[in-house]
Design a protein around this motif. Structure first.
Motif, mmCIF file in Angstrom:
data_model
loop_
_atom_site.group_PDB
_atom_site.id
_atom_site.type_symbol
_atom_site.label_atom_id
_atom_site.label_comp_id
_atom_site.label_asym_id
_atom_site.label_seq_id
_atom_site.Cartn_x
_atom_site.Cartn_y
_atom_site.Cartn_z
ATOM 1 N N GLY A 1 0.819 -1.212 0.000
ATOM 2 C CA GLY A 1 0.000 0.000 0.000
ATOM 3 C C GLY A 1 0.848 1.254 0.000
ATOM 4 N N VAL A 2 1.941 1.254 0.780
ATOM 5 C CA VAL A 2 2.847 2.407 0.799
ATOM 6 C C VAL A 2 3.484 2.592 -0.577
ATOM 7 N N GLY A 3 3.852 1.497 -1.213
ATOM 8 C CA GLY A 3 4.439 1.589 -2.550
ATOM 9 C C GLY A 3 3.471 2.173 -3.566
ATOM 10 N N PHE A 4 2.233 1.744 -3.511
ATOM 11 C CA PHE A 4 1.225 2.293 -4.426
ATOM 12 C C PHE A 4 0.972 3.775 -4.135
ATOM 13 N N ALA A 5 0.986 4.131 -2.843
ATOM 14 C CA ALA A 5 0.788 5.540 -2.492
ATOM 15 C C ALA A 5 1.918 6.397 -3.032
ATOM 16 N N PHE A 6 3.143 5.896 -2.941
ATOM 17 C CA PHE A 6 4.289 6.635 -3.469
ATOM 18 C C PHE A 6 4.179 6.795 -4.987
ATOM 19 N N ALA A 7 3.798 5.699 -5.663
ATOM 20 C CA ALA A 7 3.640 5.777 -7.115
ATOM 21 C C ALA A 7 2.537 6.763 -7.491
ATOM 22 N N PHE A 8 1.455 6.770 -6.711
ATOM 23 C CA PHE A 8 0.343 7.691 -6.973
ATOM 24 C C PHE A 8 0.784 9.141 -6.767
ATOM 25 N N ALA A 9 1.627 9.350 -5.741
ATOM 26 C CA ALA A 9 2.074 10.712 -5.442
ATOM 27 C C ALA A 9 2.982 11.265 -6.530
ATOM 28 N N THR A 10 3.712 10.391 -7.212
ATOM 29 C CA THR A 10 4.612 10.854 -8.269
ATOM 30 C C THR A 10 3.891 11.104 -9.585
ATOM 31 N N ALA A 11 2.599 10.858 -9.627
ATOM 32 C CA ALA A 11 1.835 11.036 -10.869
ATOM 33 C C ALA A 11 1.318 12.459 -11.029
ATOM 34 N N ARG A 12 1.815 13.385 -10.204
ATOM 35 C CA ARG A 12 1.435 14.802 -10.280
ATOM 36 C C ARG A 12 -0.082 14.983 -10.185
ATOM 37 N N THR A 13 -0.610 14.571 -9.071
ATOM 38 C CA THR A 13 -2.050 14.665 -8.853
ATOM 39 C C THR A 13 -2.464 15.999 -8.256
ATOM 40 N N GLY A 14 -1.508 16.848 -7.947
ATOM 41 C CA GLY A 14 -1.829 18.130 -7.346
ATOM 42 C C GLY A 14 -1.133 18.298 -6.021
ATOM 43 N N PRO A 15 -0.843 19.516 -5.627
ATOM 44 C CA PRO A 15 -0.061 19.743 -4.404
ATOM 45 C C PRO A 15 -0.738 19.256 -3.135
ATOM 46 N N LEU A 16 -2.064 19.411 -3.057
ATOM 47 C CA LEU A 16 -2.757 19.009 -1.830
ATOM 48 C C LEU A 16 -2.723 17.493 -1.651
ATOM 49 N N VAL A 17 -3.057 16.771 -2.717
ATOM 50 C CA VAL A 17 -3.046 15.307 -2.647
ATOM 51 C C VAL A 17 -1.630 14.801 -2.395
ATOM 52 N N ASP A 18 -0.663 15.402 -3.074
ATOM 53 C CA ASP A 18 0.733 15.002 -2.872
ATOM 54 C C ASP A 18 1.162 15.235 -1.428
ATOM 55 N N ALA A 19 0.707 16.345 -0.846
ATOM 56 C CA ALA A 19 1.081 16.648 0.536
ATOM 57 C C ALA A 19 0.493 15.629 1.503
ATOM 58 N N VAL A 20 -0.770 15.239 1.268
ATOM 59 C CA VAL A 20 -1.421 14.262 2.152
ATOM 60 C C VAL A 20 -0.744 12.899 2.035
ATOM 61 N N ILE A 21 -0.502 12.463 0.801
ATOM 62 C CA ILE A 21 0.162 11.172 0.602
ATOM 63 C C ILE A 21 1.577 11.219 1.171
ATOM 64 N N GLY A 22 2.246 12.356 0.974
ATOM 65 C CA GLY A 22 3.585 12.503 1.538
ATOM 66 C C GLY A 22 3.572 12.397 3.049
ATOM 67 N N ALA A 23 2.535 12.942 3.688
ATOM 68 C CA ALA A 23 2.422 12.848 5.144
ATOM 69 C C ALA A 23 2.288 11.388 5.591
ATOM 70 N N LEU A 24 1.499 10.627 4.831
ATOM 71 C CA LEU A 24 1.358 9.204 5.143
ATOM 72 C C LEU A 24 2.692 8.479 4.996
ATOM 73 N N LEU A 25 3.454 8.855 3.968
ATOM 74 C CA LEU A 25 4.757 8.241 3.761
ATOM 75 C C LEU A 25 5.733 8.606 4.882
ATOM 76 N N VAL A 26 5.620 9.834 5.387
ATOM 77 C CA VAL A 26 6.476 10.248 6.503
ATOM 78 C C VAL A 26 6.191 9.385 7.734
ATOM 79 N N VAL A 27 4.920 9.165 8.019
ATOM 80 C CA VAL A 27 4.553 8.308 9.158
ATOM 81 C C VAL A 27 5.057 6.887 8.936
#
Length: 332
Positions: free
Chosen positions: A105-131
């Motif tokens: 799930g973390v791997g898919f989230a990282f791949a999703f975040a690199t797809a340029r979905t927008g700053p807000l979505v990237d920030a939220v997914i990035g926060a999950l990755l930080v945790v």
């Protein structure tokens, strides 16, 4: 160079912490910080070099990514399936399976975040990755330090040996508990051979699905293998590791055994038991017995969750600060 120099500071804290008390949780954190800084130093040093060293570093980094992102979760999922087949359907037996799915799930989230979905979505997914990174750091640090703790320390010269209980099958000692008792038996024979007469405290109450208290079955197991019955003390009230340690210490104090004591449990359980003993202010170290290989991943994960649960506020605050820092950087 700066990361190499910086690694010296947590390394010193680690060494001092181990010398003061090997049972400190902070020792695992300092070890982890030291290794992270050393890894960063090696990566930057390799990147600064030309030719083969840089290529080798790139291949090594790729291997690590593939291992963590694909091989590890697949292995955890396979282990989870094996645990369910051999140990039955319980939440504790699902941990390695759930951990493997979480890594995917973390791997898919990282791949999703690199797809340029927008700053807000990237920030939220990035926060999950930080945790996720924080939890992974703690897990690896505690795992490595558990190995360190179990590999060093005194192995003889004990006035008392405490054996921590585990579940029975009716009135029968299962392999997991038998490993603990066999390790205690070897320690007892070594002490007797050296001219000492240690007491052996067998600790464990009676569960709802057990025919007798664990301590009774443990005593019978040791007596059948040559330990004199008068050398075995029953502690048949404990239902948790903390109670195992605390009640056993009380029995030893009543009998005037205030010298060096050791508690025996399985290797995956050693460090958490040591942390609990330190919290109870007991002069007691912990020694581990071997465990079936397939049982270890879920067992280590369970111990990790239990250690996190001892300091929930600290971990929530730390995660909150890390996430806040990430969001500030990401959104600005």
């Amino acid at each position: 160079m700066i990361f190499g120099i910086a690694a010296v500071i947590p390394a010193l804290f680690f060494v001092v912490g181990v010398l003061r008390d090997r049972r400190r949780l902070a020792n695992a954190v300092w070890l982890g910080v030291t290794l992270v800084l050393l890894l960063l130093w090696l990566l930057f040093r390799a990147a600064a070099l030309e030719g083969r060293a840089e290529v080798a570093a790139g291949y090594a980094f790729a291997v690590v990514l593939v291992g963590l992102g694909l091989v590890l979760p697949v292995a955890l999922i396979a282990n989870g399936v094996l645990m369910l087949k051999r140990e039955g359907f319980k939440l504790a037996n699902l941990l390695s399976l759930l951990a493997g799915l979480a890594i995917f799930g973390v791997g898919f989230a990282f791949a999703f975040a690199t797809a340029r979905t927008g700053p807000l979505v990237d920030a939220v997914i990035g926060a999950l990755l930080v945790v996720a990174a924080y939890v992974a750091f703690l897990f690896v640090s505690l795992l490595l330090y558990s190995v360190v703790y179990g590999s060093v320390g005194r192995r003889s010269g004990f006035d008392a040996i405490v054996v921590l209980g585990a579940g029975l099958i009716g009135d029968r000692v299962p392999p997991l508990l038998a490993n603990r008792l066999d390790r205690a038996l070897r320690l007892y024979r070594r002490e007797v051979g050296a001219g000492r007469e240690p007491l052996v405290v067998v600790s464990g109450g009676q569960g709802s699905d057990e025919a007798v208290p664990e301590a009774v079955a443990m005593r019978d197991y040791l007596v059948r293998r040559g330990v004199p019955e008068e050398a075995v003390v029953l502690e048949d009230r404990a239902t948790t590791t903390r109670q195992n340690l605390g009640y056993s210490a009380e029995l030893l104090a009543e009998r005037g055994r205030s010298g060096r004591a050791v508690a025996v449990t399985n290797n995956f359980h050693v460090f958490r038991a040591a942390v609990l003993a330190r919290g109870l202010r007991l002069r007691m170290q912990i020694i581990g017995a071997p465990t079936a290989w397939y049982f270890l991943p879920s067992a280590f994960l369970r111990e990790f969750v239990a250690l996190l649960a001892q300091n929930p506020v600290a971990h929530v605050v730390t995660c909150g600060l890390l996430v806040a820092g990430h969001l500030v950087l990401a959104l600005t």
